[in-house]
Design an enzyme around this catalytic site. Structure first.
Site, PDB file in Angstrom:
ATOM      1  N   ASN A 109       0.827  -1.214   0.000  1.00  0.00           N
ATOM      2  CA  ASN A 109       0.000   0.000   0.000  1.00  0.00           C
ATOM      3  C   ASN A 109       0.860   1.263   0.000  1.00  0.00           C
ATOM      4  OD1 ASN A 109       0.978   0.066   2.580  1.00  0.00           O
ATOM      5  ND2 ASN A 109      -0.999   0.370   3.593  1.00  0.00           N
ATOM      6  N   ASP A 156      -4.416  -2.230   0.389  1.00  0.00           N
ATOM      7  CA  ASP A 156      -4.162  -2.162   1.828  1.00  0.00           C
ATOM      8  C   ASP A 156      -4.722  -3.446   2.434  1.00  0.00           C
ATOM      9  OD1 ASP A 156      -4.217  -1.694   4.586  1.00  0.00           O
ATOM     10  OD2 ASP A 156      -4.321   0.481   4.265  1.00  0.00           O
ATOM     11  N   PHE A 161       5.562  -9.928   4.310  1.00  0.00           N
ATOM     12  CA  PHE A 161       6.426  -8.912   4.933  1.00  0.00           C
ATOM     13  C   PHE A 161       5.619  -7.724   5.455  1.00  0.00           C
ATOM     14  CE2 PHE A 161       9.289 -10.825   1.734  1.00  0.00           C
ATOM     15  CZ  PHE A 161      10.369 -11.122   2.530  1.00  0.00           C
ATOM     16  N   SER A 205      10.808 -11.930  14.216  1.00  0.00           N
ATOM     17  CA  SER A 205      11.960 -11.138  14.650  1.00  0.00           C
ATOM     18  C   SER A 205      12.595 -11.744  15.894  1.00  0.00           C
ATOM     19  CB  SER A 205      11.464  -9.724  14.959  1.00  0.00           C
ATOM     20  OG  SER A 205      12.444  -9.019  15.668  1.00  0.00           O
ATOM     21  N   TYR A 225       4.763  -3.487  18.989  1.00  0.00           N
ATOM     22  CA  TYR A 225       5.335  -4.073  17.769  1.00  0.00           C
ATOM     23  C   TYR A 225       5.810  -5.501  18.038  1.00  0.00           C
ATOM     24  CZ  TYR A 225       8.723  -5.398  14.259  1.00  0.00           C
ATOM     25  OH  TYR A 225       9.418  -6.115  13.316  1.00  0.00           O
ATOM     26  N   LYS A 243       4.481  -9.614  16.688  1.00  0.00           N
ATOM     27  CA  LYS A 243       5.232 -10.749  16.129  1.00  0.00           C
ATOM     28  C   LYS A 243       4.930 -12.018  16.932  1.00  0.00           C
ATOM     29  CE  LYS A 243       6.936  -8.469  12.789  1.00  0.00           C
ATOM     30  NZ  LYS A 243       6.353  -8.676  11.467  1.00  0.00           N
ATOM     31  N   PHE A 276      24.427   4.777  22.068  1.00  0.00           N
ATOM     32  CA  PHE A 276      23.676   4.754  23.327  1.00  0.00           C
ATOM     33  C   PHE A 276      24.333   3.832  24.352  1.00  0.00           C
ATOM     34  CE2 PHE A 276      20.458   5.834  20.053  1.00  0.00           C
ATOM     35  CZ  PHE A 276      20.120   7.091  20.520  1.00  0.00           C
ATOM     36  N   ARG A 323      24.881  -6.839  18.416  1.00  0.00           N
ATOM     37  CA  ARG A 323      23.794  -7.366  17.589  1.00  0.00           C
ATOM     38  C   ARG A 323      24.375  -8.235  16.487  1.00  0.00           C
ATOM     39  NH1 ARG A 323      21.702  -5.590  21.222  1.00  0.00           N
ATOM     40  NH2 ARG A 323      20.083  -4.008  21.471  1.00  0.00           N
ATOM     41  N   ARG A 334      19.912   3.834  26.079  1.00  0.00           N
ATOM     42  CA  ARG A 334      18.548   4.068  25.611  1.00  0.00           C
ATOM     43  C   ARG A 334      17.667   3.003  26.272  1.00  0.00           C
ATOM     44  NH1 ARG A 334      17.681   3.601  19.201  1.00  0.00           N
ATOM     45  NH2 ARG A 334      18.373   1.498  19.704  1.00  0.00           N
ATOM     46  N   GLY A 344      15.171   0.185  27.046  1.00  0.00           N
ATOM     47  CA  GLY A 344      14.613  -0.942  26.283  1.00  0.00           C
ATOM     48  C   GLY A 344      15.631  -1.691  25.429  1.00  0.00           C
TER      49      GLY A 344
HETATM   50  N1  LIG Z   1      13.975  -4.409   9.061  1.00  0.00           N
HETATM   51  C1  LIG Z   1      14.146  -5.007  10.223  1.00  0.00           C
HETATM   52  O1  LIG Z   1      15.053  -4.673  10.985  1.00  0.00           O
HETATM   53  C2  LIG Z   1      13.260  -6.156  10.630  1.00  0.00           C
HETATM   54  C3  LIG Z   1      13.650  -7.015  11.683  1.00  0.00           C
HETATM   55  C4  LIG Z   1      12.811  -8.063  12.050  1.00  0.00           C
HETATM   56  C5  LIG Z   1      11.577  -8.255  11.401  1.00  0.00           C
HETATM   57  N2  LIG Z   1      11.230  -7.390  10.389  1.00  0.00           N
HETATM   58  C6  LIG Z   1       9.920  -7.591   9.737  1.00  0.00           C
HETATM   59  O2  LIG Z   1      10.148  -7.822   8.362  1.00  0.00           O
HETATM   60  C7  LIG Z   1       9.081  -7.298   7.592  1.00  0.00           C
HETATM   61  C8  LIG Z   1       9.619  -6.387   6.507  1.00  0.00           C
HETATM   62  O3  LIG Z   1      10.409  -5.367   7.101  1.00  0.00           O
HETATM   63  P1  LIG Z   1      11.076  -4.213   6.244  1.00  0.00           P
HETATM   64  O4  LIG Z   1      12.257  -3.737   7.005  1.00  0.00           O
HETATM   65  O5  LIG Z   1      11.247  -4.670   4.854  1.00  0.00           O
HETATM   66  O6  LIG Z   1       9.944  -3.115   6.352  1.00  0.00           O
HETATM   67  P2  LIG Z   1       9.421  -2.044   5.258  1.00  0.00           P
HETATM   68  O7  LIG Z   1       8.611  -1.050   5.993  1.00  0.00           O
HETATM   69  O8  LIG Z   1      10.551  -1.585   4.429  1.00  0.00           O
HETATM   70  O9  LIG Z   1       8.468  -2.957   4.346  1.00  0.00           O
HETATM   71  C9  LIG Z   1       7.125  -3.239   4.709  1.00  0.00           C
HETATM   72  C10 LIG Z   1       6.261  -2.947   3.490  1.00  0.00           C
HETATM   73  O10 LIG Z   1       4.910  -3.289   3.797  1.00  0.00           O
HETATM   74  C11 LIG Z   1       4.061  -2.271   3.283  1.00  0.00           C
HETATM   75  N3  LIG Z   1       2.833  -2.290   4.105  1.00  0.00           N
HETATM   76  C12 LIG Z   1       2.730  -1.984   5.419  1.00  0.00           C
HETATM   77  N4  LIG Z   1       1.440  -2.124   5.818  1.00  0.00           N
HETATM   78  C13 LIG Z   1       0.735  -2.533   4.740  1.00  0.00           C
HETATM   79  C14 LIG Z   1      -0.631  -2.845   4.514  1.00  0.00           C
HETATM   80  N5  LIG Z   1      -1.565  -2.732   5.481  1.00  0.00           N
HETATM   81  N6  LIG Z   1      -1.019  -3.242   3.279  1.00  0.00           N
HETATM   82  C15 LIG Z   1      -0.108  -3.355   2.283  1.00  0.00           C
HETATM   83  N7  LIG Z   1       1.191  -3.055   2.425  1.00  0.00           N
HETATM   84  C16 LIG Z   1       1.618  -2.656   3.647  1.00  0.00           C
HETATM   85  C17 LIG Z   1       4.868  -0.982   3.380  1.00  0.00           C
HETATM   86  O11 LIG Z   1       4.448   0.005   2.461  1.00  0.00           O
HETATM   87  C18 LIG Z   1       6.283  -1.480   3.068  1.00  0.00           C
HETATM   88  O12 LIG Z   1       6.568  -1.405   1.689  1.00  0.00           O
HETATM   89  C19 LIG Z   1       8.146  -6.614   8.579  1.00  0.00           C
HETATM   90  O13 LIG Z   1       7.115  -7.518   8.904  1.00  0.00           O
HETATM   91  C20 LIG Z   1       9.026  -6.362   9.772  1.00  0.00           C
HETATM   92  O14 LIG Z   1       8.287  -6.302  10.965  1.00  0.00           O
HETATM   93  C21 LIG Z   1      12.031  -6.373   9.990  1.00  0.00           C
END
Ligand SMILES: NC(=O)c1ccc[n+]([C@@H]2O[C@H](COP(=O)([O-])OP(=O)(O)OC[C@H]3O[C@@H](n4cnc5c(N)ncnc54)[C@H](O)[C@@H]3O)[C@@H](O)[C@H]2O)c1
Length: 346
Positions: free
Chosen positions: A34, A60, A83, A127, A152, A156, A221, A234, A298, A300
């Site tokens: 979206n 969405d 994702f 995560s 958040y 998960k 931090f 990390r 920081r 948390g």
């Molecule tokens: N990046 C990190 O550090 C990390 C670590 C652990 C887990 N994750 C998980 O991995 C996944 C991807 O992370 P990322 O870093 O690529 O995030 P990102 O925000 O770059 O990608 C998420 C995408 O989902 C889309 N989106 C969000 N809500 C939506 C909805 N309701 N409908 C349609 N599209 C939607 C956003 O526009 C975005 O393009 C997420 O679930 C995140 O929680 C990420």
């Protein structure tokens, strides 16, 4: 084995790299996004790299009817890599219901459609945050899930529980939850990468934005943690390695190799790096000097987290190939590309 795969959030950071990996393995990809945290330009980046434009639907996932219509229009979707989610920890504390709705309602609507299929394969973005401060390191998949420290993180944990309950009553539904450690880096072409909106929440975009002059100084931090140099540790994993793991996980389900219809894998390098080590690695791999200062801890932040990768290595047959220097160099090349594009736009 070629198949039609839905990638939700496929224009986001990890999703876009996974779309590339899927297309390179011959899979046909349909993206739902979206654009709430991404740009339509990412589609052009994917096309440039793979010479193939994935199908894209601006939907969405909180809209149940649109999700239903999508699956009616694409009855041949064989697997879903999910994702799409909101991912800013701080924002989730400020606006918990937004996070519960976006991360859980979307998941439920997808699963409701997948349940109706004869066979369905589902890969979930989880995560390492589910482990909190683990009692022992490195962290195995058997480490207990700790009480979530943010809405958040809770999405998960609850997300995994929703998937487990769905798998329990439907053996044709097969799922793998991938618990990422700290994804960083970008495609080596610098055509796609991480696009943080506003102030970055994560260390690497903060580093690259500081090095390029968008931010004055990096704040570290705390340097009084019980680690060798006092800064937090990390497990930073190159997004290219992470993307490949999704293809391997999906193909494991398609080839009926799973041991049960819900499995969990940690995805990390197995190596912990401190904040100061990351700074040194960045300076070494890019030749850039990074201004930084030590500030208070920081709230948390866990002290140290890195993955035990044995299960992913042995059972999935996947291992990381890229190191921290390569990841940071690619993040820097991408940062320079972002600035170049911004200059063209202005
Ligand atoms: N990046 C990190 O550090 C990390 C670590 C652990 C887990 N994750 C998980 O991995 C996944 C991807 O992370 P990322 O870093 O690529 O995030 P990102 O925000 O770059 O990608 C998420 C995408 O989902 C889309 N989106 C969000 N809500 C939506 C909805 N309701 N409908 C349609 N599209 C939607 C956003 O526009 C975005 O393009 C997420 O679930 C995140 O929680 C990420």
């Amino acid at each position: 084995m070629s198949s039609k795969i839905l990638v939700t959030g496929g224009l986001g950071f990890i999703g876009s790299h996974t779309v590339v990996a899927l297309q390179e393995q011959g899979h046909e990809v349909v993206i739902i996004d979206n654009l709430s945290n991404s740009s339509i330009d990412v589609l052009a980046g994917i096309t440039k790299i793979t010479e193939k434009t994935p199908a894209f639907e601006n939907i969405d996932l909180r809209n149940k009817n649109q999700v239903k219509d999508f699956f009616e229009k694409h009855p041949d979707i064989e697997g879903v890599i999910h994702f799409a989610a909101s991912k800013a920890v701080g924002e989730s504390v400020e606006n918990p219901l937004l996070y519960y709705e976006n991360n859980l309602a979307s998941l439920i609507y997808l699963l409701q459609e997948l349940q109706l299929k004869e066979n369905a394969y589902f890969i979930f973005s989880s995560s390492c945050t589910v482990y909190g401060q683990a009692d022992s390191l490195p962290i195995t998949e058997n480490a207990p899930v700790k009480k979530a420290e943010s809405p958040y993180g809770n999405t998960k944990q609850v997300g995994e529980e929703i998937i487990i309950d769905t798998a329990r009553i439907n053996e044709n539904f097969k799922a793998i939850s991938l618990r990422y450690f700290n994804p960083i880096g970008a495609h080596p072409s610098a055509e796609i990468g991480e696009l943080p909106i506003g102030t970055p929440q994560n260390l690497i975009p903060f580093i690259t934005q500081t090095a390029i002059g968008k931010r004055e100084e990096l704040s570290v931090f705390g340097d009084d943690y019980p680690t060798p140099d006092g800064t937090c540790i990390r497990d930073y994993i190159h997004v290219m390695d992470l993307a490949k793991a999704h293809v391997v996980a999906l193909e494991r389900l398609q080839q009926n190799k799973e041991e049960s219809n819900f499995e969990v894998f940690n995805l990390g390098t197995g190596k912990g790096s401190s904040v100061l080590e990351v700074i040194k690695s960045f300076e070494r791999s890019t030749g850039e000097k990074l201004p930084y200062k030590i500030v208070d801890r920081r709230e948390g932040d866990v002290v140290a987290a890195y993955a035990d990768t044995q299960k992913a290595n042995d059972v999935l047959g996947w291992k990381t190939e890229k190191n921290l220097d390569e990841a940071l160099k690619s993040a820097w090349d991408w940062q320079k590309e972002v600035v170049k594009r911004e200059e063209v736009e202005n």
